[in-house]
Design an enzyme around this catalytic site. Structure first.
Site, PDB file in Angstrom:
ATOM      1  N   GLY A  97      20.307  -4.780 -17.275  1.00  0.00           N
ATOM      2  CA  GLY A  97      19.011  -4.723 -17.974  1.00  0.00           C
ATOM      3  C   GLY A  97      18.600  -3.280 -18.223  1.00  0.00           C
ATOM      4  N   LYS A  98      18.753  -2.453 -17.189  1.00  0.00           N
ATOM      5  CA  LYS A  98      18.447  -1.027 -17.339  1.00  0.00           C
ATOM      6  C   LYS A  98      19.356  -0.406 -18.393  1.00  0.00           C
ATOM      7  CE  LYS A  98      17.307   0.596 -12.634  1.00  0.00           C
ATOM      8  NZ  LYS A  98      17.738   1.573 -11.624  1.00  0.00           N
ATOM      9  N   ASP A 150      15.933   5.594 -10.492  1.00  0.00           N
ATOM     10  CA  ASP A 150      15.498   4.658  -9.466  1.00  0.00           C
ATOM     11  C   ASP A 150      14.109   4.176  -9.841  1.00  0.00           C
ATOM     12  OD1 ASP A 150      16.562   3.556  -6.894  1.00  0.00           O
ATOM     13  OD2 ASP A 150      14.522   4.073  -6.283  1.00  0.00           O
ATOM     14  N   TYR A 170      11.269  -8.077 -12.782  1.00  0.00           N
ATOM     15  CA  TYR A 170       9.888  -8.500 -12.552  1.00  0.00           C
ATOM     16  C   TYR A 170       9.055  -8.581 -13.840  1.00  0.00           C
ATOM     17  CZ  TYR A 170      10.858  -7.560  -7.604  1.00  0.00           C
ATOM     18  OH  TYR A 170      11.393  -7.574  -6.331  1.00  0.00           O
ATOM     19  N   LYS A 189       8.385  -3.418 -25.339  1.00  0.00           N
ATOM     20  CA  LYS A 189       8.349  -2.980 -23.925  1.00  0.00           C
ATOM     21  C   LYS A 189       8.658  -1.488 -23.802  1.00  0.00           C
ATOM     22  CE  LYS A 189      10.734  -3.311 -19.508  1.00  0.00           C
ATOM     23  NZ  LYS A 189      11.836  -3.886 -18.709  1.00  0.00           N
ATOM     24  N   HIS A 249       7.746   2.438 -18.095  1.00  0.00           N
ATOM     25  CA  HIS A 249       8.122   3.538 -17.196  1.00  0.00           C
ATOM     26  C   HIS A 249       9.460   4.138 -17.626  1.00  0.00           C
ATOM     27  CE1 HIS A 249       9.813  -0.245 -16.083  1.00  0.00           C
ATOM     28  NE2 HIS A 249      10.434   0.171 -14.995  1.00  0.00           N
TER      29      HIS A 249
HETATM   30  P1  ITT Z   1      21.049   0.811  -9.998  1.00  0.00           P
HETATM   31  O1  ITT Z   1      20.575   1.374  -8.678  1.00  0.00           O
HETATM   32  O2  ITT Z   1      22.525   0.634 -10.036  1.00  0.00           O
HETATM   33  O3  ITT Z   1      20.514   1.544 -11.173  1.00  0.00           O
HETATM   34  P2  ITT Z   1      19.265  -1.359  -9.289  1.00  0.00           P
HETATM   35  O4  ITT Z   1      18.793  -2.578 -10.027  1.00  0.00           O
HETATM   36  O5  ITT Z   1      19.677  -1.549  -7.841  1.00  0.00           O
HETATM   37  O6  ITT Z   1      20.468  -0.702 -10.133  1.00  0.00           O
HETATM   38  P3  ITT Z   1      17.029   0.218  -8.426  1.00  0.00           P
HETATM   39  O7  ITT Z   1      17.543   0.411  -7.043  1.00  0.00           O
HETATM   40  O8  ITT Z   1      16.383   1.374  -9.127  1.00  0.00           O
HETATM   41  O9  ITT Z   1      18.183  -0.256  -9.406  1.00  0.00           O
HETATM   42  O10 ITT Z   1      16.036  -1.014  -8.405  1.00  0.00           O
HETATM   43  C1  ITT Z   1      15.216  -1.242  -9.502  1.00  0.00           C
HETATM   44  C2  ITT Z   1      14.615  -2.647  -9.392  1.00  0.00           C
HETATM   45  O11 ITT Z   1      13.234  -2.578  -9.752  1.00  0.00           O
HETATM   46  C3  ITT Z   1      15.259  -3.577 -10.403  1.00  0.00           C
HETATM   47  O12 ITT Z   1      16.437  -4.176  -9.877  1.00  0.00           O
HETATM   48  C4  ITT Z   1      14.122  -4.554 -10.658  1.00  0.00           C
HETATM   49  O13 ITT Z   1      14.017  -5.464  -9.602  1.00  0.00           O
HETATM   50  C5  ITT Z   1      12.891  -3.646 -10.607  1.00  0.00           C
HETATM   51  N1  ITT Z   1      12.610  -3.081 -11.940  1.00  0.00           N
HETATM   52  C6  ITT Z   1      12.769  -1.782 -12.314  1.00  0.00           C
HETATM   53  N2  ITT Z   1      12.467  -1.616 -13.610  1.00  0.00           N
HETATM   54  C7  ITT Z   1      12.108  -2.828 -14.068  1.00  0.00           C
HETATM   55  C8  ITT Z   1      11.699  -3.298 -15.332  1.00  0.00           C
HETATM   56  O14 ITT Z   1      11.668  -2.507 -16.405  1.00  0.00           O
HETATM   57  N3  ITT Z   1      11.396  -4.587 -15.456  1.00  0.00           N
HETATM   58  C9  ITT Z   1      11.464  -5.409 -14.398  1.00  0.00           C
HETATM   59  N4  ITT Z   1      11.861  -5.062 -13.176  1.00  0.00           N
HETATM   60  C10 ITT Z   1      12.187  -3.768 -12.994  1.00  0.00           C
END
Ligand code: ITT
Length: 202
Positions: free
Chosen positions: A11-12, A69, A154, A174, A179
């Site tokens: 998703g990111k 992060d 979320y 979005k 963020h």
């Molecule tokens: P990487 O560390 O490999 O990038 P990750 O998903 O584990 O992947 P993070 O540790 O930064 O990344 O956790 C981010 C979490 O925060 C993500 O998995 C979602 O649960 C939530 N999140 C972050 N940005 C979001 C968004 O734009 N929309 C919805 N949820 C989000």
């Protein structure tokens, strides 16, 4: 210039590629390094974890690396799930299960406000050096119930008042307020200025 976008979250990755896609930078993803395992995210803040991931992947791949992060901070829950957003409720828990945990916790605190924010910290590493970092946030509220199918994570429970919808109902809009959109647009400006600075004189 080549840049590794170091995330295991599809998703990111989709959102980041959309923001950086029009730059003349060659974007790489972790799928090119299947042997590199994800690091343990031991930081207590988003900034610490972004730096940790950027340095770790830069070291493992020898690429200039951007890591991010991010997470959801809910004021009524004293900032939870915060840096634990991805693993909130356990490694294997689904988002509907995470939502239930959050709604149950909020039900125990009916007097607290429903305000919340998404936070993203971004770091670029060249070897051990963090050469650029920034952050982005978006403020909103926890929706009365999950709504919408776009986005990820979320987004269905994050109500964004200016849109009158959750971010999972916002579709392409979005990124203009999120963020991640804010943080990666800062990165885009920085990358553009780097290219200008490194151009030879006319
Ligand atoms: P990487 O560390 O490999 O990038 P990750 O998903 O584990 O992947 P993070 O540790 O930064 O990344 O956790 C981010 C979490 O925060 C993500 O998995 C979602 O649960 C939530 N999140 C972050 N940005 C979001 C968004 O734009 N929309 C919805 N949820 C989000």
């Amino acid at each position: 210039m080549d840049l590794l976008i170091a995330t295991t979250n599809p998703g990111k990755l989709r959102e980041i590629r959309e923001i950086l896609g029009d730059l003349s930078v060659v974007l790489h993803s972790l799928s090119e390094w299947p042997e590199v395992e994800a690091p343990e995210e031991t930081g207590t803040t988003f900034v610490e974890n972004a730096r940790l991931k950027a340095r770790y992947y830069a070291h493992a791949t020898r690429m200039i690396t951007v890591a991010e992060d991010s997470g959801l901070e809910i004021d009524a829950l004293d900032g939870a799930p915060g840096v634990h957003s991805a693993r909130f409720g356990g490694e294997q828990s689904t988002y509907p299960e995470k939502f239930t945990l959050i709604y149950d916790a909020l039900a125990g605190r009916p007097d607290r406000p429903r305000s919340a924010r998404f936070v993203a910290a971004l770091a670029v590493a060249d070897g051990d050096q963090v050469v650029f970092e920034t952050q982005g946030t978006v403020d909103g509220e926890i929706a009365p119930n999950p709504r919408g199918n776009s986005g990820f994570g979320y987004d269905p429970i994050f109500y964004y008042p200016p849109f009158g919808s959750t971010l999972a109902e916002a579709g392409d809009r979005k990124s203009s307020v999120s963020h991640r959109g804010k943080a990666f647009r800062h990165l885009r400006s920085w990358l553009s200025s780097q290219r200008l600075r490194s151009s030879p004189p006319p």
